[in-house]
Design a protein around this motif. Structure first.
Motif, PDB file in Angstrom:
ATOM      1  N   HIS A 186       0.815  -1.298  -0.232  1.00 42.23           N
ATOM      2  CA  HIS A 186       0.054  -0.446   0.089  1.00 42.23           C
ATOM      3  C   HIS A 186       1.142   0.991  -0.245  1.00 42.23           C
TER       4      HIS A 186
ATOM      5  N   ASN B  16      -6.662   0.551  -2.020  1.00 43.35           N
ATOM      6  CA  ASN B  16      -7.338   1.508  -1.662  1.00 43.35           C
ATOM      7  C   ASN B  16      -6.282   2.476  -1.329  1.00 43.35           C
TER       8      ASN B  16
ATOM      9  N   LYS C  15      -9.669  -7.009  -5.740  1.00 43.76           N
ATOM     10  CA  LYS C  15      -9.001  -7.243  -4.185  1.00 43.76           C
ATOM     11  C   LYS C  15     -10.744  -7.275  -3.871  1.00 43.76           C
TER      12      LYS C  15
ATOM     13  N   PHE D  77     -12.179  -6.465  -0.012  1.00 42.10           N
ATOM     14  CA  PHE D  77     -12.535  -7.300   1.576  1.00 42.10           C
ATOM     15  C   PHE D  77     -13.755  -7.330   1.896  1.00 42.10           C
TER      16      PHE D  77
ATOM     17  N   HIS E 155      -9.408 -10.019   1.881  1.00 44.81           N
ATOM     18  CA  HIS E 155      -8.786  -9.897   2.548  1.00 44.81           C
ATOM     19  C   HIS E 155     -10.137 -10.338   3.902  1.00 44.81           C
TER      20      HIS E 155
ATOM     21  N   ASP F 229      -3.784  -5.636  10.980  1.00 43.29           N
ATOM     22  CA  ASP F 229      -4.746  -6.610  10.261  1.00 43.29           C
ATOM     23  C   ASP F 229      -4.885  -7.405   9.271  1.00 43.29           C
TER      24      ASP F 229
ATOM     25  N   ALA G 240       2.196  -1.138   4.583  1.00 40.64           N
ATOM     26  CA  ALA G 240       1.048  -0.206   4.916  1.00 40.64           C
ATOM     27  C   ALA G 240       1.702   0.876   6.195  1.00 40.64           C
TER      28      ALA G 240
HETATM   29  O1  DOR Z   1      -3.438  -3.965   8.403  1.00 42.67           O
HETATM   30  C1  DOR Z   1      -3.555  -4.156   7.490  1.00 42.67           C
HETATM   31  N1  DOR Z   1      -3.436  -1.728   7.142  1.00 42.67           N
HETATM   32  N2  DOR Z   1      -4.930  -4.471   6.836  1.00 42.67           N
HETATM   33  C2  DOR Z   1      -5.448  -4.174   5.906  1.00 42.67           C
HETATM   34  O2  DOR Z   1      -5.906  -4.964   4.726  1.00 42.67           O
HETATM   35  C3  DOR Z   1      -5.463  -3.139   5.306  1.00 42.67           C
HETATM   36  C4  DOR Z   1      -4.026  -1.350   5.672  1.00 42.67           C
HETATM   37  C5  DOR Z   1      -3.595  -0.390   5.079  1.00 42.67           C
HETATM   38  O3  DOR Z   1      -4.635  -0.196   4.174  1.00 42.67           O
HETATM   39  O4  DOR Z   1      -3.587  -0.191   6.394  1.00 42.67           O
END
Ligand code: DOR
Ligand code: ZN
Ligand code: ZN
Length: 449
Positions: A62, A94, A146, A148, A180, A282, A311
């Motif tokens: 990310h 995202n 993807k 979620f 996810h 997560d 991320a």
């Molecule tokens: O820990 C996470 N951070 N899990 C995710 O699925 C998204 C990611 C984020 O974009 O911050």
């Protein structure tokens, strides 16, 4: 004939195994892999005593561009990639706007194309969006999509019905669906329990987001996917129970693959006590037993992909979690340290060098339609190469990282095994600890048909 580069004397990981060989590079491509009689070259790189690997293909990053310049951008994120031996990044959808339309996809391509030091591809978003958009984004070059199941990212979260429909479509388009896998319903209800219990400590994030959230979601995705021809890929796997489901689905002949990251391979929920919000991700960190199962699955093939899930968030955003863990966002700075940490794991016999190359280069390249251009050292492939010194010690310090965040969940961790030179299409972009690649050199990677 004089070629551009010869990399000499390195212990090279080839598809056929590890051998001492010389790699001949010209015009960005690998044009020879020879034992001797290599042609003259403008530059001879002596890799004696080092290992030579195909560049890593990180299919889960990310880089926050466009959308969150205070967290990361494609230049800083790919500087970190270069230093971490990653030669292709595949960015998650995202960003802002989310890459769920052709317009957003093309805009992102033109914005980050001017910044990237390494080659790059994009994952499209498959939430509550029209199928027409998925078709267009696929046509424009998304390597995968993807979804979620949690509502955290609106356009990217899909209901079961939408998921099923998108799976049908992606089966037809021959693009993998990455999920996810966490149940939105369960996560929200457990969250209510945490609030009712007045819990705000770091461990609460693990206790009130238990494995069943992931296990149920994984089972549901596998069940829906079985009705279609889609290749289902479960992102960032953490729980032994979810690994069991993927293993079972594979045994039933279903096209399901799994992925994990160093977060889950190296940390357990005890890490939350030491590192607090820095280790908040997560899905959350799990137990030692889960961790052992992940290593086993990574080695036996059940989990086929290692990806960083880089991320980043700012120090200020993360540190809010010291008072209340729920005030910190989930995610961390990971891309630059994934390869060193995994080379250290190779040194400690937790995984072989060949298997590391499979899960962090070959398999992600294949899954995203980039193979054989990327993902192996072979004739005709792009000369994306990382030379590593298995004896070089590292001591991770946020302040030394290339990303704009000078924080890392891996602060102060030590080990052995470092990338010392990175080449993308025959250009050296990282050498002697310095990133020397240029923004804009990285090229958009259209998946092969
Ligand atoms: O820990 C996470 N951070 N899990 C995710 O699925 C998204 C990611 C984020 O974009 O911050
Ligand atoms: Zn995710
Ligand atoms: Zn992610």
């Amino acid at each position: 004939m004089t070629v551009d580069i010869v990399i000499k004397n390195g212990l090279t990981v080839l598809p056929s195994g590890i051998t001492q060989s010389n790699i001949v590079i010209d015009k960005g491509k690998i044009i020879g892999i020879v034992k001797s009689n290599e042609p003259k070259a403008d530059r001879v790189i002596d890799a004696a005593g080092k290992v030579v690997l195909p560049g890593m293909v990180d299919m889960h990053v990310h880089l926050r561009d466009p959308g969150f310049p205070e967290r990361e951008n494609f230049e800083s994120g790919t500087r970190a990639a270069a230093a971490g031996g990653v030669t292709t990044v595949i960015d998650m959808p995202n960003t802002v706007p989310a890459t769920v339309t052709l317009k957003a996809f093309n805009e992102k391509k033109s914005i980050v194309g001017k910044k990237s030091l390494v080659d790059f591809g994009f994952i499209g978003g498959a939430g509550e969006v029209p199928q027409k958009d998925i078709r267009e984004v696929s046509e424009a070059g998304a390597t995968a999509f993807k979804s979620f199941l949690i509502a955290r990212f609106k356009e990217l979260a899909a209901s079961d019905y939408t998921l099923l429909k998108h799976m049908e479509l992606l089966g037809e388009l021959d693009k993998p669906l990455l999920v996810h896998a966490e149940s939105g319903v369960l996560v929200d209800k457990f969250m209510e329990e945490a609030v009712a219990a007045g819990r705000t400590d770091p461990m609460a994030h693990c206790e009130f987001r238990p494995p069943i959230c992931e296990i149920e979601a994984t089972m549901r995705c596998v069940t829906l996917a079985a009705e279609t021809d889609v290749h289902l890929h479960i992102c960032h796997m953490t729980a032994a129970g979810a690994v069991d489901i993927v293993e079972w689905a594979q045994a039933m002949g279903q096209n399901v693959t799994g992925e994990t990251s160093t977060n889950y391979l190296l940390f357990t929920q005890d890490t939350m006590k030491e590192r607090g919000p820095y280790a908040k991700v997560d899905p959350p960190l799990r137990t030692k037993d889960d961790q052992l199962r992940l290593w086993e699955a990574l080695n036996d093939g059940t989990i086929g992909v290692l990806a960083s899930d880089h991320a980043p968030y700012t120090k200020e955003e993360k540190e809010r979690g010291f008072d209340n863990i729920y005030d910190a966002p989930s995610g961390g700075v990971v891309i630059e340290t994934t390869l060193p940490l995994m080379l250290d794991a190779v040194n400690n016999d937790k995984i072989s060098l060949e298997r590391l190359v499979e899960v962090f280069s070959t398999n992600p390249a294949q899954m995203n339609g980039l193979y054989p251009r990327k993902g192996d050292i072979m004739l005709g492939a792009d000369a994306d190469i990382v030379i590593c010194d298995m004896d070089k010690a590292f001591h991770i310090k946020g302040e030394n990282l290339q990303t704009i965040q000078k924080i890392t969940p891996y602060e102060d961790m030590k080990g052995k095994g470092m990338p010392v030179m990175t080449l993308v299409r025959g250009e050296v972009i990282f050498e002697d600890g310095q990133v020397i690649g240029k923004p804009g050199y990285g090229s958009f990677q259209m998946p092969l048909e």
